[in-house]
Design a protein around this motif. Structure first.
Motif, mmCIF file in Angstrom:
data_model
loop_
_atom_site.group_PDB
_atom_site.id
_atom_site.type_symbol
_atom_site.label_atom_id
_atom_site.label_comp_id
_atom_site.label_asym_id
_atom_site.label_seq_id
_atom_site.Cartn_x
_atom_site.Cartn_y
_atom_site.Cartn_z
ATOM 1 N N SER A 1 0.840 -1.189 0.000
ATOM 2 C CA SER A 1 0.000 0.000 0.000
ATOM 3 C C SER A 1 0.883 1.250 0.000
ATOM 4 C CB SER A 1 -0.893 -0.007 1.237
ATOM 5 O OG SER A 1 -1.582 1.213 1.342
ATOM 6 N N ILE A 2 0.587 2.169 -0.910
ATOM 7 C CA ILE A 2 1.353 3.405 -1.020
ATOM 8 C C ILE A 2 0.422 4.590 -0.799
ATOM 9 C CG2 ILE A 2 2.709 4.879 -2.575
ATOM 10 C CD1 ILE A 2 3.683 2.306 -3.942
ATOM 11 N N LEU A 3 0.851 5.510 0.050
ATOM 12 C CA LEU A 3 0.131 6.761 0.267
ATOM 13 C C LEU A 3 0.746 7.822 -0.637
ATOM 14 C CD1 LEU A 3 -1.891 8.579 1.753
ATOM 15 C CD2 LEU A 3 -0.188 8.818 3.585
ATOM 16 N N VAL A 4 -0.050 8.353 -1.557
ATOM 17 C CA VAL A 4 0.391 9.397 -2.479
ATOM 18 C C VAL A 4 -0.130 10.722 -1.948
ATOM 19 C CG1 VAL A 4 0.295 10.275 -4.843
ATOM 20 C CG2 VAL A 4 0.375 7.798 -4.434
ATOM 21 N N VAL A 5 0.795 11.611 -1.555
ATOM 22 C CA VAL A 5 0.438 12.897 -0.968
ATOM 23 C C VAL A 5 0.835 13.983 -1.960
ATOM 24 C CG1 VAL A 5 0.658 14.390 1.047
ATOM 25 C CG2 VAL A 5 0.961 11.907 1.292
ATOM 26 N N GLU A 6 -0.152 14.529 -2.653
ATOM 27 C CA GLU A 6 0.089 15.493 -3.732
ATOM 28 C C GLU A 6 -1.140 16.375 -3.885
ATOM 29 O OE1 GLU A 6 1.197 17.793 -6.341
ATOM 30 O OE2 GLU A 6 2.707 16.201 -6.270
ATOM 31 N N ASP A 7 -0.957 17.688 -3.789
ATOM 32 C CA ASP A 7 -2.103 18.585 -3.886
ATOM 33 C C ASP A 7 -2.567 18.820 -5.323
ATOM 34 O OD1 ASP A 7 0.299 20.078 -4.268
ATOM 35 O OD2 ASP A 7 -0.769 21.943 -3.851
ATOM 36 N N ASP A 8 -1.717 18.574 -6.298
ATOM 37 C CA ASP A 8 -2.095 18.694 -7.701
ATOM 38 C C ASP A 8 -2.755 17.380 -8.112
ATOM 39 O OD1 ASP A 8 -2.056 18.500 -10.561
ATOM 40 O OD2 ASP A 8 -0.491 20.041 -10.641
ATOM 41 N N ARG A 9 -4.055 17.411 -8.279
ATOM 42 C CA ARG A 9 -4.805 16.179 -8.536
ATOM 43 C C ARG A 9 -4.405 15.491 -9.833
ATOM 44 N NH1 ARG A 9 -9.492 15.549 -5.002
ATOM 45 N NH2 ARG A 9 -9.396 17.248 -3.508
ATOM 46 N N LYS A 10 -4.004 16.255 -10.827
ATOM 47 C CA LYS A 10 -3.572 15.657 -12.092
ATOM 48 C C LYS A 10 -2.290 14.846 -11.885
ATOM 49 C CE LYS A 10 -2.614 16.692 -16.904
ATOM 50 N NZ LYS A 10 -2.530 17.704 -17.937
ATOM 51 N N ILE A 11 -1.329 15.412 -11.149
ATOM 52 C CA ILE A 11 -0.090 14.689 -10.858
ATOM 53 C C ILE A 11 -0.379 13.486 -9.969
ATOM 54 C CG2 ILE A 11 2.162 14.829 -9.712
ATOM 55 C CD1 ILE A 11 2.311 17.751 -10.698
ATOM 56 N N ALA A 12 -1.248 13.660 -8.967
ATOM 57 C CA ALA A 12 -1.616 12.532 -8.100
ATOM 58 C C ALA A 12 -2.210 11.398 -8.918
ATOM 59 C CB ALA A 12 -2.598 12.992 -7.025
ATOM 60 N N GLU A 13 -3.035 11.734 -9.902
ATOM 61 C CA GLU A 13 -3.650 10.719 -10.760
ATOM 62 C C GLU A 13 -2.599 9.980 -11.588
ATOM 63 O OE1 GLU A 13 -6.400 10.614 -14.721
ATOM 64 O OE2 GLU A 13 -6.931 12.095 -13.194
ATOM 65 N N ILE A 14 -1.631 10.722 -12.139
ATOM 66 C CA ILE A 14 -0.559 10.109 -12.925
ATOM 67 C C ILE A 14 0.264 9.162 -12.061
ATOM 68 C CG2 ILE A 14 1.612 10.594 -14.135
ATOM 69 C CD1 ILE A 14 0.214 13.222 -15.130
ATOM 70 N N VAL A 15 0.636 9.628 -10.880
ATOM 71 C CA VAL A 15 1.433 8.807 -9.962
ATOM 72 C C VAL A 15 0.653 7.544 -9.580
ATOM 73 C CG1 VAL A 15 2.446 8.711 -7.645
ATOM 74 C CG2 VAL A 15 2.802 10.733 -9.087
ATOM 75 N N THR A 16 -0.587 7.728 -9.166
ATOM 76 C CA THR A 16 -1.418 6.606 -8.734
ATOM 77 C C THR A 16 -1.629 5.607 -9.862
ATOM 78 O OG1 THR A 16 -2.531 7.942 -7.070
ATOM 79 C CG2 THR A 16 -3.703 5.985 -7.830
ATOM 80 N N ARG A 17 -1.965 6.090 -11.046
ATOM 81 C CA ARG A 17 -2.210 5.201 -12.184
ATOM 82 C C ARG A 17 -0.979 4.346 -12.494
ATOM 83 N NH1 ARG A 17 -1.983 7.986 -16.943
ATOM 84 N NH2 ARG A 17 -3.272 9.580 -15.981
ATOM 85 N N ASN A 18 0.194 4.965 -12.476
ATOM 86 C CA ASN A 18 1.417 4.228 -12.799
ATOM 87 C C ASN A 18 1.816 3.254 -11.699
ATOM 88 O OD1 ASN A 18 2.845 5.110 -15.481
ATOM 89 N ND2 ASN A 18 1.767 6.896 -14.671
#
Length: 123
Positions: A4-21
């Motif tokens: 499980s990885i917690l992605v902490v990013e206020d830019d939702r577009k970047i958070a989506e890219i990180v999460t998707r990958n």
């Protein structure tokens, strides 16, 4: 079992890219878009790794890292637009395990996450 990885990013577009990958690489992700939510998610879920931006609303990434380090040795990868050497050194001094600057390559991000998990014994 998936890490499980917690992605902490206020830019939702970047958070989506990180999460998707990361999810495509076999990980499970939870997103937090500000420092306070991230701290709560960390306490509730105990992730195997955190990918964290420095510039966050509420509690910034440096303070968030300090607070997490008081409780845990979870691997932390700073993912930020701050490219100055002083910012990088400060990130490591407060407890980051790795530091990746934006813009970033998604393959490099996944490789760094895998390396951190391997070193921590989680993968």
């Amino acid at each position: 079992m998936k890490v499980s990885i917690l992605v902490v990013e206020d830019d939702r577009k970047i958070a989506e890219i990180v999460t998707r990958n990361l999810e495509a690489a076999g990980f499970t992700c939870t997103n937090a878009y500000d420092g306070r939510t991230a701290l709560q998610e960390f306490e509730d879920r105990e992730p195997g790794l955190i990918v964290m931006d420095l510039m966050l609303p509420g509690i910034d990434g440096l303070e968030l890292t300090r607070r997490i380090r008081k409780k845990s040795r979870v691997p932390i990868l700073m993912l930020t637009a701050r490219t100055d050497e002083g910012d990088k050194v400060l990130g490591f001094e407060v407890g980051a395990d790795d530091y990746l600057t934006k813009p970033f390559g998604t393959r490099e991000l996944v490789a760094r996450v895998r390396a951190l998990l391997r070193r921590s014994g989680a993968a």
